[in-house]
Write a protein that holds these residues in place. Structure first.
Motif: not given
Length: 676
Positions: A527, A532-533, A585-586, A588-589
């Motif tokens: 995280r 975000s992750h 980054l995932e 969405d991020a």
């Protein structure tokens, strides 16, 4: 660029193989081509054995007849050199022309491209048939374009034969001059690899352990260059015989074709042509299509280009092939036009009855002209006729995404920190975010002029020269927002690590220093302070003051071994800024970061003002691209939604004739082209 001037408007057609069919079918073909408004077909690509059934014996009758029929119907011919598949008699006489794999296995005939590009014997015969075809049809009125070979390097790009070894040594001598310079570039002090003569050098054949990485990299370069040399030899013959006819070959500018450095090939083409096929199990295959078209436009230096092959429906070579709906076929075709294609062509005109590609779709399917596929073929011809004014117009973009085949080759060599790294996957991760934001991107080489762009994206540019690194830094200095992802700037052009800390060539620009990579294991993620992750990659990163300001930490690790360390940074430099993303980054991020960069750069998506009457949840799957001529702007709207959308813009839709000023409905899966 030299466009085939004998083809009016947008070129439309496909590979035509009359030699596979009896006379009554050939006669019907011309009638159906006229019905579909076809104006260009590729002829003779795999016809060497038909033209020259025995050494020195030629049968021109069927091709003479075909060329005459095409001309009578007003259809141009992109005439091939017929060299893509050597005839059986040549292999029987000279089996030494066959290519070999890295472990010494011979690639035998029975398919196609069963030749070593380095073989002087094969070159002699290939140049001979090329000259024979050129001299036979030099003055034929149907001849509009020369099509050299076919998808060069698709199956035989890396040949490890003795002929290739000899060619590799000559290439290395030209590149380095002396064996001492070779030893320096290859770092041969490692593992006792020092050479005392070029004669000792071999291609990177199968070895007990990892082969010297710079040797592998140079073999990639050589393999691209030797095929380019083969192309230029044939082009010289064609140019000497027919100086007025442009010459090209079909590239494969996609995320799957890495063997050729098409940026280095581009100056040798009269017009850039490419093939593209969507991947059945990719739910966002239309985004990969857009990227490939933008890459082709980048290779073409922004000028119009030719889509030489794509498919009307399913292909035959994927594990599970996908049938296209008529709407998808039309949308795919016009998606290429939106991004700069002035030709829409298919493999192939008529679906084969026999052979390895008999289940590959065509403009006329096995079912014949009484079919949805042929009806769509006719409909597309009509639409392209309506769009003829678009020819010659160009696409402009505010964002440049840097793409380099040499960086691709080097980034995916063995024995790296994370050997699951995929260069095209990292490129597509960023391209996809800009596509979803509704922003057009130019995919260009790192040496390209970046002065006109407001944002520049640098994904996984592992290998970069000093000159190209300065080019990126200059873009930021002069006002661009530059976004650099992990594993960039690490090595120079010899694949030597830039010492002093990562990311090497971009440390000063970014105002950061990484001491060590901390790659994450499969399934491991941590995280960030933003909530975000991230996964796949991390670095022991610290901010360093460079220039007039220190970099700011935008996001940090909230957990894991690097807790508290920076993960995303931004460094104000000159009148621009340089961002560094040290992890994956995932989605969405990634999207949120791209949106921040677009806002910072002052870039607004076309659709932000043109879809005011459309529900917000439909915006992300509406693709908008603008082509511009001196007099007219053409707004392409491709609706990838299952629902209609409404576009409000000045002008009329060239396809429907409807005005857009008061709101134009683009149906689910539909396309509009608004001229203003």
């Amino acid at each position: 660029m030299q466009w085939p001037t004998k083809v009016p408007g947008l070129a439309y057609g496909g590979d035509y193989n009359p030699e596979q069919w009896p006379q009554q079918v050939r006669i019907e073909d011309i009638q159906l081509m006229t019905q579909a408004q076809v104006n260009l077909v590729s002829v003779g690509i795999f016809s060497w054995a038909m033209i020259e059934p025995a050494e020195g014996e030629y049968d021109w009758a069927w091709l003479d007849e075909t060329m005459d029929r095409l001309h009578a119907a007003g259809i141009g011919a992109a005439l091939a050199t017929a060299t893509a598949s050597p005839p059986p008699w040549l292999i029987a006489k000279h089996p030494e022309i066959l290519p070999q794999t890295a472990d010494g296995a011979t690639l035998w005939p029975g398919a196609r491209q069963h030749y070593s590009p380095s073989s002087p014997i094969f070159r002699k015969y290939a140049l001979g048939i090329t000259r024979a075809v050129a001299e036979r049809y030099a003055d034929h009125p149907a001849l509009a374009l020369w099509h050299v070979d076919n998808e060069l390097g698709c199956h035989n790009a890396h040949d490890y034969s003795d002929d290739a070894a000899a060619g590799f040594r000559l290439w290395l001598q030209r590149r380095y001059g002396t064996v001492e310079q070779l030893n320096s570039a290859w770092g041969t002090a490692f593992w006792s690899q020092r050479y005392s003569s070029f004669d000792q050098v071999l291609p990177p054949r199968k070895a007990p352990m990892f082969v010297n990485p710079t040797q592998q990299l140079d073999f990639h370069r050589f393999s691209s260059d030797v095929l380019l040399e083969y192309f230029t030899e044939m082009k010289e013959i064609l140019r000497a015989v027919t100086p007025q006819i442009p010459v090209t070959t079909n590239f494969m500018c996609t995320t799957r074709s890495k063997s050729m450095d098409y940026f280095s090939w581009a100056p040798h083409m009269d017009v850039i042509a490419t093939d593209h096929y969507t991947i059945a199990d990719d739910d966002e295959r239309h985004i990969e299509l857009a990227f490939s078209a933008d890459l082709t436009r980048g290779v073409a230096a922004g000028k119009p280009w030719m889509l030489m092959e794509h498919s009307t429906s399913a292909v035959n070579w994927q594990q599970r092939n996908r049938t296209k709906s008529p709407a998808e076929m039309l949308r795919d075709s016009l998606g290429h036009v939106a991004r700069g294609a002035d030709a829409v062509m298919f493999f192939q005109w008529r679906q084969s009855q026999a052979g390895a590609e008999k289940f590959h779709s065509a403009m006329v399917p096995h079912a014949g002209p009484d079919s949805d596929v042929f009806s769509t073929t006719v409909a597309l011809g009509s639409k392209l006729k309506q769009l003829s004014a678009v020819q010659g117009s160009t696409v402009s973009a505010d964002v440049a995404l840097l793409f380099d085949y040499e960086a691709w080759w080097a980034a995916e060599l063995d024995s790296h920190p994370n050997n699951d790294l995929s260069y095209p996957a990292e490129v597509m991760r960023w391209y996809r975010a800009f596509w979803k934001a509704g922003v057009t991107v130019d995919v260009v080489h790192p040496s390209a002029d970046l002065g006109g762009y407001r944002a520049v994206v640098v994904p996984a540019l592992y290998l970069v020269s000093d000159e190209n690194a300065k080019n990126v830094a200059s873009a930021a200095q002069t006002g661009a927002s530059v976004l650099v992802s992990y594993f960039s700037g690490i090595a120079d052009e010899h694949d030597h690590i830039r010492l002093g800390g990562y990311p090497g060539a971009f440390r000063e620009l970014l105002g950061i220093r990484s001491e060590e990579f901390w790659t994450l294991q499969e399934g491991e993620q941590h995280r960030l302070t933003s909530g975000s992750h991230a996964d796949f990659w991390s670095e022991n990163l610290r901010v360093e003051a460079t220039g007039d300001s220190a970099a700011e930490v935008v996001d940090s690790w909230a957990e894991g071994p690097l807790q508290g360390k920076p993960a995303v940074t931004r460094h104000a430099t000159g009148s621009g800024a340089a961002w560094y993303i040290s992890t994956r980054l995932e989605a969405d991020a990634t999207q949120q970061l791209v949106d921040k960069v677009l806002t910072e750069a002052g870039i607004s998506p076309l659709r932000s003002s043109l879809l005011a009457q459309t529900p917000q949840h439909l915006h992300a799957d509406v693709e908008m691209v603008r082509r511009q001529s001196a007099e007219t702007s053409y707004l392409f709207v491709l609706n990838h939604n299952d629902e209609p959308v409404t576009v409000t813009a000045d002008g009329d839709d060239l396809l429907s004739g409807e005005p857009a000023e008061t709101g134009l409905t683009v149906p689910a899966g539909g396309v509009a082209v608004i001229a203003t």
